[in-house]
Design a protein around this motif. Structure first.
Motif, PDB file in Angstrom:
ATOM      1  N   TRP A  30      24.066  -2.085 -42.475  1.00  0.00           N
ATOM      2  CA  TRP A  30      24.060  -0.683 -42.933  1.00  0.00           C
ATOM      3  C   TRP A  30      23.132   0.184 -42.082  1.00  0.00           C
ATOM      4  N   TYR A  55      25.657  -4.213 -60.446  1.00  0.00           N
ATOM      5  CA  TYR A  55      25.659  -2.745 -60.351  1.00  0.00           C
ATOM      6  C   TYR A  55      26.570  -2.139 -61.422  1.00  0.00           C
ATOM      7  N   ARG A  86       4.504   3.586 -49.167  1.00  0.00           N
ATOM      8  CA  ARG A  86       3.322   2.758 -49.401  1.00  0.00           C
ATOM      9  C   ARG A  86       2.103   3.230 -48.615  1.00  0.00           C
ATOM     10  N   THR A 103      21.915  -6.954 -58.967  1.00  0.00           N
ATOM     11  CA  THR A 103      22.434  -7.421 -57.682  1.00  0.00           C
ATOM     12  C   THR A 103      23.953  -7.455 -57.666  1.00  0.00           C
ATOM     13  N   SER A 129      25.251  -9.675 -55.685  1.00  0.00           N
ATOM     14  CA  SER A 129      25.425 -11.025 -55.126  1.00  0.00           C
ATOM     15  C   SER A 129      24.967 -12.077 -56.134  1.00  0.00           C
ATOM     16  N   LYS A 186      22.802 -15.106 -55.349  1.00  0.00           N
ATOM     17  CA  LYS A 186      21.354 -15.031 -55.081  1.00  0.00           C
ATOM     18  C   LYS A 186      20.521 -15.324 -56.335  1.00  0.00           C
ATOM     19  N   LYS A 244      11.866   4.462 -49.709  1.00  0.00           N
ATOM     20  CA  LYS A 244      12.019   5.477 -48.667  1.00  0.00           C
ATOM     21  C   LYS A 244      13.186   5.114 -47.787  1.00  0.00           C
TER      22      LYS A 244
HETATM   23  P1  NDP Z   1      18.772  -5.099 -46.704  1.00  0.00           P
HETATM   24  O1  NDP Z   1      20.041  -4.812 -46.021  1.00  0.00           O
HETATM   25  O2  NDP Z   1      18.006  -6.306 -46.298  1.00  0.00           O
HETATM   26  O3  NDP Z   1      19.028  -5.226 -48.270  1.00  0.00           O
HETATM   27  C1  NDP Z   1      19.687  -4.241 -48.998  1.00  0.00           C
HETATM   28  C2  NDP Z   1      20.285  -4.864 -50.253  1.00  0.00           C
HETATM   29  O4  NDP Z   1      20.936  -3.838 -50.982  1.00  0.00           O
HETATM   30  C3  NDP Z   1      21.361  -5.905 -50.007  1.00  0.00           C
HETATM   31  O5  NDP Z   1      20.845  -7.193 -49.803  1.00  0.00           O
HETATM   32  C4  NDP Z   1      22.171  -5.829 -51.272  1.00  0.00           C
HETATM   33  O6  NDP Z   1      21.532  -6.585 -52.297  1.00  0.00           O
HETATM   34  C5  NDP Z   1      22.037  -4.383 -51.699  1.00  0.00           C
HETATM   35  N1  NDP Z   1      23.251  -3.596 -51.444  1.00  0.00           N
HETATM   36  C6  NDP Z   1      23.970  -2.952 -52.376  1.00  0.00           C
HETATM   37  N2  NDP Z   1      25.020  -2.337 -51.838  1.00  0.00           N
HETATM   38  C7  NDP Z   1      24.982  -2.590 -50.514  1.00  0.00           C
HETATM   39  C8  NDP Z   1      25.819  -2.218 -49.422  1.00  0.00           C
HETATM   40  N3  NDP Z   1      26.904  -1.451 -49.575  1.00  0.00           N
HETATM   41  N4  NDP Z   1      25.489  -2.663 -48.194  1.00  0.00           N
HETATM   42  C9  NDP Z   1      24.404  -3.424 -47.997  1.00  0.00           C
HETATM   43  N5  NDP Z   1      23.576  -3.807 -49.000  1.00  0.00           N
HETATM   44  C10 NDP Z   1      23.856  -3.388 -50.253  1.00  0.00           C
HETATM   45  O7  NDP Z   1      17.880  -3.787 -46.582  1.00  0.00           O
HETATM   46  P2  NDP Z   1      16.299  -3.636 -46.799  1.00  0.00           P
HETATM   47  O8  NDP Z   1      15.862  -4.484 -47.922  1.00  0.00           O
HETATM   48  O9  NDP Z   1      15.628  -3.788 -45.499  1.00  0.00           O
HETATM   49  O10 NDP Z   1      16.196  -2.086 -47.193  1.00  0.00           O
HETATM   50  C11 NDP Z   1      16.497  -1.616 -48.504  1.00  0.00           C
HETATM   51  C12 NDP Z   1      15.764  -0.294 -48.748  1.00  0.00           C
HETATM   52  O11 NDP Z   1      14.370  -0.520 -48.666  1.00  0.00           O
HETATM   53  C13 NDP Z   1      16.074   0.806 -47.735  1.00  0.00           C
HETATM   54  O12 NDP Z   1      16.101   2.056 -48.369  1.00  0.00           O
HETATM   55  C14 NDP Z   1      14.904   0.740 -46.767  1.00  0.00           C
HETATM   56  O13 NDP Z   1      14.643   1.970 -46.125  1.00  0.00           O
HETATM   57  C15 NDP Z   1      13.789   0.343 -47.693  1.00  0.00           C
HETATM   58  N6  NDP Z   1      12.716  -0.392 -46.992  1.00  0.00           N
HETATM   59  C16 NDP Z   1      11.432   0.011 -47.160  1.00  0.00           C
HETATM   60  C17 NDP Z   1      10.391  -0.613 -46.522  1.00  0.00           C
HETATM   61  C18 NDP Z   1       8.990  -0.146 -46.736  1.00  0.00           C
HETATM   62  O14 NDP Z   1       8.109  -0.617 -46.025  1.00  0.00           O
HETATM   63  N7  NDP Z   1       8.727   0.719 -47.695  1.00  0.00           N
HETATM   64  C19 NDP Z   1      10.644  -1.745 -45.611  1.00  0.00           C
HETATM   65  C20 NDP Z   1      12.038  -2.140 -45.545  1.00  0.00           C
HETATM   66  C21 NDP Z   1      13.020  -1.467 -46.212  1.00  0.00           C
HETATM   67  P3  NDP Z   1      22.375  -7.482 -53.345  1.00  0.00           P
HETATM   68  O15 NDP Z   1      23.105  -8.479 -52.487  1.00  0.00           O
HETATM   69  O16 NDP Z   1      21.329  -8.051 -54.196  1.00  0.00           O
HETATM   70  O17 NDP Z   1      23.300  -6.540 -54.052  1.00  0.00           O
END
Ligand code: NDP
Length: 335
Positions: free
Chosen positions: A174, A63, A133, A40, A42, A45, A105
Motif C-alpha cells: 500500500w 472489519y 509519538r 483484523t 486476517s 493472525k 499518522k
Molecule cells: P502494514 O502494511 O505493515 O500493516 C497494515 C495492516 O493494515 C495490514 O497488516 C492489515 O492488517 C491492515 N489492512 C487493512 N486493510 C488493508 C489493505 N487494504 N491493505 C493493506 N493492509 C490493510 O503497515 P504499517 O503497520 O507499517 O502501517 C500502518 C499505519 O501505521 C500507517 O498509517 C502508518 O503510517 C502508521 N505507522 C506509524 C509509525 C509510527 O512510528 N508512528 C510507524 C509505522 C507505521 P490485518 O491483516 O490485521 O487486517
C-alpha cells in the motif's frame, strides 16, 4: 475510572508491522493501558496474538463486525493502525461505536477526511489522539517549548528532514498506492512538516513543493522524495525534506542569538540534540510508544485534552494537500 484502579482497554485495528513489531510490545510496558482486543481482516493472525497476549475470544473482531465493539465494556480505545487511506473509514466506525480513537499518522488523506474524523469524535463525545509519538518524546518537547520561551532569540529559519533509504517495496504494498496513502510526503513527510510547525510555534502561510521519483520503475503512482519550503509569519522559512529513498534525519532552528538542533529528530529511540550554548538535549525515555499511550490513557482517565489532538493531524494534511497542488502547478501556494 481512576488510574491505578483499572486500565484502559485498547484494541489494535490492523495487525501489520507497526502493531506487531512496536505497539503490541509497547503496550506491555504501559502503566495505564492493556492490550485487550484485535480487529483484523486476517483471521490466520489471531491465534498467535491470542496466545502471546492472552486476548479473550469475545474481544476479536473483523472489519465487518468491528461496530459491535459498541457493546463491549472491555474495550475503551480503538487504535487505528491500517493504511492511511483507510484511517477515516475505521476511525468513524470506532467513534460511532462510542469508543475513544487513537489514529496513526498521517491522520488521513485529505483535510475533509480529517474534519470528518474530528466531527465524529466530537459528536460521540470520545477522545481523539493522533499517533505523533515525537511530540511525547522529552527532547522534542524541550525544542517545542523553545518556540515560546525563545532562549536563543527570535527564530530565523528551520531545517527539518526525515527520510530513510528504503528497499523497493513489494509492488502490491500500500505504500506505493496513491489511494491508500503511499508516497514519501504522506508517510514520512509529516515528520518534518510537524517539526517545522512545532518549532515555529505557528502555522505556515504558504508552501512551495517539489515531489521527485528516482526509481521510476518502482514508484509509479507516488513520490519517492519531497522538498518543501514553508513560509511562516514574520518571515521565518522552513526548508523541509523527506524521502523513502535517502537517509536524512535532523531538525535545526537558527535564531538571532544562537541555534538548537536534534539529530536524529525522528527515531524510535535515541533522539538527541544540542544547542549553541552547549546545552545537551539528551533525556531518555524507556519506550516512546508506551509513553505516548500512557499520556493518552491519562487524558481519558482525567477527561483532559490529549497532547496531540486531531487538529494537529489536520494541520499537516492541509499542508500536504497544498504541497501536491504546488508540485502540480510549479507555483507557491498560499495557505
Ligand atoms: P502494514 O502494511 O505493515 O500493516 C497494515 C495492516 O493494515 C495490514 O497488516 C492489515 O492488517 C491492515 N489492512 C487493512 N486493510 C488493508 C489493505 N487494504 N491493505 C493493506 N493492509 C490493510 O503497515 P504499517 O503497520 O507499517 O502501517 C500502518 C499505519 O501505521 C500507517 O498509517 C502508518 O503510517 C502508521 N505507522 C506509524 C509509525 C509510527 O512510528 N508512528 C510507524 C509505522 C507505521 P490485518 O491483516 O490485521 O487486517
Amino acid at each position: 475510572a481512576k488510574p491505578g484502579r483499572r486500565k484502559i482497554g485498547v484494541a489494535l485495528v490492523g495487525l501489520g508491522y507497526y502493531s506487531r513489531d512496536l505497539l503490541a510490545s509497547a503496550l506491555q510496558l504501559t502503566q495505564y493501558c492493556e492490550l485487550r482486543g484485535l480487529v483484523t481482516g486476517s483471521p490466520e493472525k489471531v491465534p498467535q496474538w491470542q496466545q502471546e497476549y492472552g486476548i479473550a475470544d469475545r474481544n476479536i473482531y473483523s472489519y465487518e463486525t468491528m461496530h459491535q465493539v459498541a457493546d463491549n465494556p472491555d474495550i475503551d480505545v480503538l487504535y487505528i493502525v491500517v493504511p492511511t487511506g483507510l484511517h477515516e473509514k475505521y476511525a468513524l466506525i470506532a467513534a460511532n461505536a462510542g469508543k475513544h480513537v487513537w489514529c496513526e499518522k498521517p491522520m488521513a488523506m485529505t483535510e475533509k477526511e480529517c474534519l470528518s474524523i474530528i466531527g465524529a469524535c466530537n459528536k460521540n463525545g470520545v477522545q481523539l489522539a493522533v499517533g505523533y509519538r515525537m511530540q511525547h518524546e522529552p527532547n522534542t518537547r524541550t525544542v517545542m517549548s523553545y518556540a515560546s520561551s525563545q532562549p536563543y532569540g527570535k527564530l530565523k529559519n528551520i531545517i527539518a528532514k526525515a527520510g530513510y533509504a528504503g528497499g523497493a517495496p513489494n509492488p502490491d504494498n500500500w505504500r506505493l498506492s496513491r489511494k491508500l496513502g503511499g508516497g514519501a510526503l504522506y508517510d514520512m513527510g509529516v515528520y518534518p512538516i510537524n517539526a517545522a510547525r512545532y518549532t515555529a510555534g505557528s502555522e505556515p502561510v504558504a508552501v512551495t513543493a517539489r515531489l521527485e521519483v528516482e526509481r521510476k520503475n518502482v514508484f509509479k503512482e507516488v513520490d519517492e522524495s519531497a522538498y518543501l519550503t514553508l513560509e511562516f509569519p514574520g518571515g521565518v522559512i522552513a526548508e523541509c525534506a523527506t524521502s523513502v529513498g535517502q537517509n536524512m534525519n535532523m531538525l535545526r532552528a537558527n535564531c538571532t542569538k544562537g541555534w538548537y538542533e536534534l539529530e536524529p529528530m525522528q527515531a524510535y529511540s535515541g533522539v538527541k540534540g544540542r544547542t549553541s550554548s552547549g546545552v545537551l538535549l539528551d533525556k531518555t525515555v524507556a519506550n516512546q510508544q508506551a509513553r505516548q499511550m500512557d499520556d493518552d490513557a491519562l487524558a481519558i482517565f482525567h477527561k483532559s485534552p490529549v497532547l496531540v489532538p486531531g487538529e494537529e493531524g489536520l494541520a499537516d494534511i492541509r499542508i500536504i494537500e497544498a504541497a501536491h497542488r504546488s508540485n502540480a502547478s510549479g507555483k507557491r501556494v498560499a495557505l
